[in-house]
Write an enzyme that holds these catalytic residues in place. Sequence first.
Site, PDB file in Angstrom:
ATOM      1  N   CYS A 265       0.825  -1.200   0.000  1.00 13.11           N
ATOM      2  CA  CYS A 265       0.000   0.000   0.000  1.00 13.11           C
ATOM      3  C   CYS A 265       0.864   1.258   0.000  1.00 13.11           C
ATOM      4  CB  CYS A 265      -0.874   0.033   1.261  1.00 13.11           C
ATOM      5  SG  CYS A 265      -1.933  -1.395   1.450  1.00 13.11           S
TER       6      CYS A 265
ATOM      7  N   GLY B 255      -1.222   0.951  -5.259  1.00 13.16           N
ATOM      8  CA  GLY B 255      -2.447   0.197  -5.031  1.00 13.16           C
ATOM      9  C   GLY B 255      -3.642   0.870  -5.659  1.00 13.16           C
TER      10      GLY B 255
ATOM     11  N   ASN C  71       1.557   0.014   5.790  1.00 13.93           N
ATOM     12  CA  ASN C  71       2.167  -0.604   4.617  1.00 13.93           C
ATOM     13  C   ASN C  71       3.064  -1.720   5.108  1.00 13.93           C
ATOM     14  OD1 ASN C  71       3.333  -1.249   2.156  1.00 13.93           O
ATOM     15  ND2 ASN C  71       4.753   0.474   2.184  1.00 13.93           N
ATOM     16  N   GLY C  72       2.827  -2.949   4.624  1.00 18.60           N
ATOM     17  CA  GLY C  72       3.674  -4.061   5.016  1.00 18.60           C
ATOM     18  C   GLY C  72       2.872  -5.302   5.326  1.00 18.60           C
TER      19      GLY C  72
ATOM     20  N   TYR D 181      11.354  -2.258  -8.534  1.00 18.79           N
ATOM     21  CA  TYR D 181      10.050  -2.268  -9.184  1.00 18.79           C
ATOM     22  C   TYR D 181       8.998  -1.350  -8.572  1.00 18.79           C
ATOM     23  CZ  TYR D 181       5.722  -4.225 -11.136  1.00 18.79           C
ATOM     24  OH  TYR D 181       4.519  -4.374 -11.764  1.00 18.79           O
TER      25      TYR D 181
ATOM     26  N   SER E  25       8.239   0.483 -15.550  1.00 15.28           N
ATOM     27  CA  SER E  25       9.227   0.315 -14.487  1.00 15.28           C
ATOM     28  C   SER E  25      10.589  -0.129 -14.991  1.00 15.28           C
ATOM     29  CB  SER E  25       8.711  -0.686 -13.436  1.00 15.28           C
ATOM     30  OG  SER E  25       8.428  -1.929 -14.043  1.00 15.28           O
TER      31      SER E  25
ATOM     32  N   ASP F 177      13.756  -6.168 -18.750  1.00 14.73           N
ATOM     33  CA  ASP F 177      12.629  -6.129 -17.817  1.00 14.73           C
ATOM     34  C   ASP F 177      13.179  -6.156 -16.398  1.00 14.73           C
ATOM     35  OD1 ASP F 177      10.035  -5.966 -16.939  1.00 14.73           O
ATOM     36  OD2 ASP F 177       9.365  -7.858 -17.819  1.00 14.73           O
ATOM     37  N   ASP F 178      12.322  -5.801 -15.435  1.00 17.03           N
ATOM     38  CA  ASP F 178      12.790  -5.708 -14.047  1.00 17.03           C
ATOM     39  C   ASP F 178      12.770  -7.042 -13.320  1.00 17.03           C
ATOM     40  OD1 ASP F 178       9.954  -5.962 -12.957  1.00 17.03           O
ATOM     41  OD2 ASP F 178       9.781  -4.089 -14.058  1.00 17.03           O
TER      42      ASP F 178
END
Length: 487
Positions: free
Chosen positions: A12, A39, A115-116, A256, A297, A359-360
Amino acid sequence: MPNEVKSLNDECGVFGVWGVEGPAAKVAYSGLHALQHRGQEGAGILAIDANKRLNRYRGQGLLGAIFDDPHAFDRLHGNAALGHIRYATAGSHTINNVQPFMFENTETHFALSHNGNLTNADTLKEMLRKTGTIFQSDSDSEIFGDLIEISNQDTFLGRIKEAANQMHGGFAYVLLSPDAMYAVCDPNGLRPLVVGRRKDGAVVICSETCALDQVQAEYVRDVQPGEVVIVDDSGIKIDHFTEDTELTICSMEYVYFARPDSVIHGVSVHEARKRMGALVARENPTKADVVIGVPNSSLSAAMGYAIESGIPYEMGLIKNQYVARTFIEPTQERRERGVSMKLSVVKSVIKDKDVILVDDSIVRGTTSRFIVKMLKDAGAKSVHVRIASPDLKYPCFYGIDIQKPSELIGANHSVEEIKDIIEADSLKYLSVEGLIEAIDLDCDNQYHGLCTAYFDGKYPTPLYDYQETYDAEAKRLHLYEEDEVNG
């Protein structure tokens, strides 16, 4: 492999502001817009009015759609506000899980955004049930507030510190009470929080510096592991709930999740990604005609690859900017539909060319296979895939929505096998050492300041409630044997 598309799902974005001259909720709304990439499942804003009442407005979907209601801000008065952008890593997809969460059962009313992911959430919930706690959601995010409510410490700060010491895993919380705003980061600082100040004196605490820029706030500092940052009318104060800390911020923030214009612990995300691209080029040189990146990204890494290799960089893939980032869609069906709509090939760049595709990451492989096929259908002679991060083989338990090795193509197949699955002409990854060098945190602890567990299995904390399940699946997939070979 599960037929699922890109990629990793971060938890988040959080945003808090204290001391605004004018409606703080409008500032929170602007700041959350800058965090929308973290998000899209839901969002909410809470404000504390002059009578010290908590007033909240929240909904499911995009921030702009939720607050398009002309009455959304009617009750969100006051000079302090707290906001949240949600992607679920724990809990179901219902309005009850959309934050901020409110707690009004004790003398000090407060709200929190998180967040987490907690690695001992099940244990804590069982303990809380025995105290008579009734949960308002099935998200692990509210556990902190429940622990604060049952604490017997004399002060609200004391209750925050006691509660924080009972939680394990990755967590970055912002709390708001009528008297102060608080920020709390886990002892490893796995999830980022930054502090900024506006010209009107208001203090902002949020997930990324790009949100500070959005509300014209100057960066002050990162919230450090184990800290409690207190913001009230007298200013900013720093306390700690533990001194047993070691910075190991999630390396995927740099790879990312974070926006490229953000700065995390002094490191520019864009510049770190350019270095990742340059180092994967140096480690795995390949002859080709053109370098392209997967938008958005991976564009910084593709630039770095092109500069290092001397191969021209071109915009070979175009993203429809009106289609959401597929990693934050909450269901597999919606992710699959999104990836088929969001990318198109610039055929003049690709036709009859040997292409380096940067790409990441590769998580399940479906998106990579889809893009390689698009390029070859557009006339590419060959497609050489270069991943600007190491092979992702281990699950994350700190706030990324992949918690089983069986979900990861890298845990189930060799690099050569993955190359064949995605139908690339070659496939190479950045080394773990290259990733650490590219991010280049000014930190000399054993983890170089980074959590790289997704790539090397070296978790900076015990896994607590997840350990037994992880051990069983890792053993089945022979990950432990590979750990022993790699030392």
